[in-house]
Write a protein that holds these residues in place. Structure first.
Motif, PDB file in Angstrom:
ATOM      1  N   ASP A 351       0.934  -1.265   0.026  1.00 21.99           N
ATOM      2  CA  ASP A 351       0.152  -0.002   0.114  1.00 21.99           C
ATOM      3  C   ASP A 351       0.919   1.169  -0.114  1.00 21.99           C
ATOM      4  O   ASP A 351       0.425   2.234  -0.581  1.00 21.99           O
ATOM      5  N   ASN A 352       1.964   1.087   0.530  1.00 21.31           N
ATOM      6  CA  ASN A 352       2.749   2.433   0.876  1.00 21.31           C
ATOM      7  C   ASN A 352       3.917   2.700  -0.089  1.00 21.31           C
ATOM      8  O   ASN A 352       4.317   3.819  -0.346  1.00 21.31           O
ATOM      9  N   VAL A 353       4.344   1.389  -0.551  1.00 21.49           N
ATOM     10  CA  VAL A 353       5.361   1.392  -1.539  1.00 21.49           C
ATOM     11  C   VAL A 353       5.173   1.213  -3.112  1.00 21.49           C
ATOM     12  O   VAL A 353       5.349   1.982  -3.954  1.00 21.49           O
ATOM     13  N   HIS A 354       4.434   0.238  -3.015  1.00 22.11           N
ATOM     14  CA  HIS A 354       4.469  -0.212  -4.702  1.00 22.11           C
ATOM     15  C   HIS A 354       3.057   0.179  -5.285  1.00 22.11           C
ATOM     16  O   HIS A 354       3.325   0.738  -6.398  1.00 22.11           O
ATOM     17  N   CYS A 355       2.064   0.289  -4.510  1.00 21.19           N
ATOM     18  CA  CYS A 355       0.762   0.842  -5.302  1.00 21.19           C
ATOM     19  C   CYS A 355       1.002   2.108  -5.683  1.00 21.19           C
ATOM     20  O   CYS A 355       0.522   2.578  -6.896  1.00 21.19           O
ATOM     21  N   GLY A 395      -4.783  -2.705 -13.168  1.00 20.13           N
ATOM     22  CA  GLY A 395      -5.418  -2.003 -12.206  1.00 20.13           C
ATOM     23  C   GLY A 395      -5.662  -2.679 -10.984  1.00 20.13           C
ATOM     24  O   GLY A 395      -6.401  -2.328  -9.897  1.00 20.13           O
ATOM     25  N   ALA A 396      -5.706  -4.398 -11.037  1.00 17.65           N
ATOM     26  CA  ALA A 396      -5.822  -4.992  -9.625  1.00 17.65           C
ATOM     27  C   ALA A 396      -4.841  -4.928  -8.896  1.00 17.65           C
ATOM     28  O   ALA A 396      -3.522  -4.915  -9.116  1.00 17.65           O
ATOM     29  N   ARG A 397      -5.103  -5.156  -7.669  1.00 14.05           N
ATOM     30  CA  ARG A 397      -4.068  -5.564  -6.187  1.00 14.05           C
ATOM     31  C   ARG A 397      -3.967  -7.071  -6.515  1.00 14.05           C
ATOM     32  O   ARG A 397      -4.553  -7.755  -6.892  1.00 14.05           O
TER      33      ARG A 397
END
Length: 905
Positions: A351-355, A395-397
């Motif tokens: 959530d904090n780095v990759h996305c 756009g998927a997680r």
């Protein structure tokens, strides 16, 4: 339409062009061999596209490792897995899909390429060194590249030993010539290694080859396999058969084995005696094997050679590296700096780095992936990287879990499920191709179903080619190899898996997995579309309900086996409306629904009493349908002669708000239906293609419900199992989630629908059954038989009744089913009483069989349970059936035995 078409779907999804695999391999080799400064490496990396960066990252071993240092700050260029997305056409067809891979080099089960897996030291490397020969047999080829690298490193490095190594894939030994070649290699081998030998017949064949040569082998390492294979282990005084009841000896307890091997070497190191030393070597070797890297395999080979091959001197096995392995279970991502032990740690990084770097939204659908540890450990993960890349591009997680064991439900429960067992992902895709619990070894479908029912998410199992090369699969009308169908399609289906799409091949030279771009695109888009169904409000969902028509006459529109189609659809639409679906102008009853489809006051053309919902121009059809040109060979230029008014393509059906009730076109070969199934050049007609083009691109359906048994889509030309992008069922259904309402008594054709059109089948009951009973001449015949029972010993009247029975039976054409029935000219008074009894007995048995035949009582309607009377009739029919495979006797047979009679007499 086909996922490889490069067109925009209803979600705005496109396929970006990727570099060829030849280019990626070339860049990977350059990156691996060139000496660059950190600045140069950063500059060269920045010049790559994101697709190249991810692929090169995989090929260079940038996949996560538990021993890897955290270097996220220096890898910013690799973080953007969804960058550089262009609206360009992806390769159209399998030839470009495998660009850069030599078809000649693609070995397989029918074209064995053992030579590509044979490594022999040069004459210079042999000088003054002990020559050791290693032979290995594995289920899949992911170890091939690492073994080859390890052997070459041993031969290049100074030391007391050089090695020859040759490998075989398990399926290859089906061939008598390959079996003979393996036997010859083992005749002069020093070390034999095998792993994951779980195909029973091949396990038996392998044991037959190894067992007579075992005494001449210096070491025999059999890692988790069938019990009879595991018993071939040989390492000094270590005898695995002595602990066959424990986790080391029980192949089914691989998870217990993995826990044991982590701690056992530390204990055995301090125990005296050769047996403890040998057991420690075996466990260390297993750890090295599970580690999978060339360095691990090099250490394993040297450890075994130094300890057990006579003539190897001066090799300090205690100085060899300890096994370096990934955690037995974890969460992996190709761009992550480490393997994650908990979902919270992974989500923090994701959530904090990759996305943020990849532009993935926090509320995007989440796709869970199930992977094999061996592919990650050996860095044979290019196909996994490709799937992650394509999902994130859309756009998927993504959350990728793996395990080194065979129970893949463990990481699913640990990482992808909430406290109640319900999924925290929106869809689950198993990329191992194996059943959820037990893999290829010992399926536990009961446990798998329990886990998946709690998870309550769409469960897709995608299939990597294991026993075939890409070209063999591509050229095969059968498609997927039968053994792989059994292991990686049939067994997962028992768990509840859907959509067996092939997504990767293998390089016959290196053994590495090769991602199939268009197939991975299809897997990613279909998974996303299933996941979007959870995210999208019901009021916005568009559903197409498809009914069938065969033969092509309006009186047959909306017919299906044992099903009241329009009554059931009306009930389903009513329930959908209650659940918030947008349904407008819904008729008050089933008759009104049927009339809305069958009557079109504005049309008067062939089959034209059907309501026309949409008129598609030829230009629009050719623009939207990517394979329209391919249909010209059989059907000429569009619009053709079917489902057309001569100018436009006609889509029959009726809109009810966000529900479209459509009529599937006839398949076009009504006069010769077998042609569609068996002719190589057959194809659907333009009207059929236009119908499915309309559903995807114009109506923009979120899902498709085929209603009743059965339509024509799943019988369109193409491979039997393992569709390619050129197979018509795949082209037609494209990326639409396909639900199929199918009769419960027809599992064979339902299986065809599941495998060829990616249907998720929902069974409906056949209507309650009752005995057919007797009528007209048969009823009269029954009365004569009853009369005979009381007068059989009366010579005159008994014989006369038998004559009447014979005459009536022949009038009812029963002589065709009763062998040896006398003619009407024969006088039954001239034969013995036993002979007359035999004749009447034959007639009576056939009458009982006819009378007890089950006939359906009307048609089944969704949501309407059978009445008490109908239920009793069904149970009576069930009780009349023998079930020898279950050891259950029918009620009539039990009653006959109670009276000391044989029902067959």
């Amino acid at each position: 339409m086909a996922a490889n078409a490069g067109t925009v779907t209803e979600s705005g999804i496109t396929h970006a062009t990727q570099p060829s695999l030849a280019q990626i391999h070339a860049r990977a080799r350059m990156g691996a061999t060139a000496v660059q400064s950190p600045a140069q490496r950063s500059e060269s990396t920045a010049k790559m596209s994101a697709a190249e960066a991810v692929m090169v990252g995989s090929l260079l071993g940038l996949a996560a490792s538990s021993k890897r240092s955290k270097r996220s700050a220096k890898r910013t260029a690799l973080h953007v897995a969804t960058a550089d997305v262009q609206t360009l056409n992806a390769p159209d067809g399998e030839d470009e899909m495998m660009a850069g891979v030599s078809a000649v080099a693609m070995g397989g089960y029918t074209q064995s390429n053992v030579a590509a897996r044979r490594v022999v030291p040069t004459e210079a490397q042999r000088q003054g060194r002990k020559y050791v020969k290693v032979v290995y047999v594995v289920l899949e080829s992911q170890y091939q590249s690492a073994m080859t690298t390890a052997i070459r490193q041993i031969n290049k490095s100074p030391g007391p030993v050089c090695m020859e190594c040759v490998g075989y894939l398990l399926e290859e030994i089906r061939s008598p010539s390959t079996e003979e070649e393996l036997a010859k290699d083992l005749d002069d081998a020093d070390i034999f290694i095998c792993s994951l030998i779980f195909v029973q017949e091949l396990a038996e064949k392998l044991v037959k080859i190894v067992e007579p040569r075992r005494d001449n082998l210096q070491a025999c390492l059999c890692f988790p396999s069938m019990p009879e294979v595991m018993k071939q282990n040989k390492l000094g005084t270590f005898d695995l058969t002595q602990i066959a009841g424990g986790p080391l000896g029980n192949f089914a307890q691989q998870d217990s084995l993995l826990k044991l091997v982590r701690t056992l070497p530390k204990v055995l190191k301090f125990l005296p005696g050769d047996q403890a030393k040998d057991a420690r070597t075996f466990v260390l070797s297993l750890q090295h094997w599970l580690g999978g890297t060339p360095e691990n395999l090099e250490a394993m080979l040297l450890r075994v050679a130094g300890g057990y091959v006579p003539g190897v001197e001066g090799l300090d096995t205690e100085a060899l590296m300890e096994p370096v392995v990934l955690p037995d279970m974890g969460i992996w991502h190709p761009l992550a700096p480490q393997i994650f032990d908990t979902m919270s740690e992974y989500q923090d990084w994701y959530d904090n780095v990759h996305c943020p770097a990849a532009g993935i939204l926090p509320n995007a659908p989440t796709i869970g992936l199930v992977l094999q540890k061996s592919h990650i450990a050996t860095k044979d993960d290019g196909h996994y990287v490709g799937v992650v890349q394509e999902l994130e591009r859309r756009g998927a997680r993504v959350a990728c879990t793996y395990t080194g064991g065979l129970d893949f439900s463990v990481p699913v429960q640990a990482y992808l499920s909430g406290p109640s067992g319900e999924g925290i992902v929106d869809a689950l895709v198993n990329l191992t191709g194996f059943s959820l619990v037990g893999g290829p070894a010992s399926q536990d479908a009961k446990k798998a179903k329990e886990v998946l029912m709690k998870l309550n998410r769409p469960y897709l199992v995608s299939v990597p080619l294991v026993f075939q090369s890409f070209t063999e699969w591509q050229n095969s009308q059968l498609g997927l190899h039968p053994v792989q169908v059994a292991l990686q399609v049939s067994l997962p289906e028992i768990d509840g898996a859907i959509e067996p799409l092939i997504f990767s091949g293998r390089d016959g030279t290196s053994g590495r997995s090769i991602p199939m771009q268009d197939r991975i695109g299809a897997v990613a888009t279909r998974a996303m579309n299933w996941a979007n169904l959870r995210k999208k409000p019901n009021s916005e969902k568009k559903l197409s309900i498809c009914v069938f028509q065969f033969p092509p006459d309006k009186g047959n529109v909306g017919t299906a086996a044992y099903l009241d189609v329009f009554g059931s659809i009306h009930a389903v639409m009513g329930e959908l409306k209650k659940q918030g679906y947008t349904i407008e102008d819904m008729p008050e009853n089933a008759e009104g629904l049927q009339k809305s489809i069958l009557e079109d006051p504005e049309a008067a053309m062939s089959m034209s009493d059907l309501n026309v919902a949409y008129r598609m121009s030829v230009d629009e059809y050719e623009e939207l349908c990517p394979f329209a040109t391919d249909l010209r060979e059989n059907w000429g230029a569009p619009p053709g002669e079917l489902n057309t008014d001569g100018r436009d393509m006609l889509i029959y059906g009726k809109h009810f708000g966000n529900i479209f009730l459509g009529v599937q076109p006839t398949f076009g070969y009504e006069g010769d239906p077998m042609r569609l199934l068996f002719a190589k050049s057959a194809s659907p007609h333009h009207g059929f293609a236009a119908f499915y083009t309309y559903l995807e691109f114009i109506f923009k359906a979120d899902a498709l419900l085929h209603f009743g048994t059965h339509g024509s889509l799943e019988f369109m030309p193409g491979k039997q199992v393992g569709m390619s992008g050129s197979c018509y069922p795949d082209r037609l259904i494209s990326v639409l989630p396909n639900l199929y309402y199918y009769a419960a008594n027809n599992p064979s054709e339902a299986t065809i629908a599941k495998r060829r059109s990616y249907a998720s089948t929902i069974s409906y009951l056949t209507p309650p059954a009752e005995n057919a009973g007797l009528y007209k001449g048969l009823k009269e015949l029954s009365e004569l038989v009853k009369s005979y029972q009381g007068l059989r010993e009366n010579e005159q009247r008994g014989a006369s009744i038998v004559n009447s029975i014979v005459a009536t039976a022949r009038q009812c054409n029963l002589d065709k089913d009763i062998e040896g029935l006398p003619s009407e000219e024969d006088d039954m008074g001239a034969v013995s009483l036993d002979a007359r009894d035999a004749v009447v007995g034959k007639v009576y048995r056939l009458l009982m069989e006819i009378e007890s035949r089950a006939l359906p009582m009307g048609l089944h309607q969704v949501g309407v349970p059978p009445t008490a009377e109908e239920s009793v009739a069904t149970l009576v029919n069930i009780a009349q059936l023998d079930r020898p495979e279950m050891g259950i006797k029918s009620l009539p047979r039990l009653l006959a035995e109670r009276r000391g009679k044989d029902i067959e007499e």
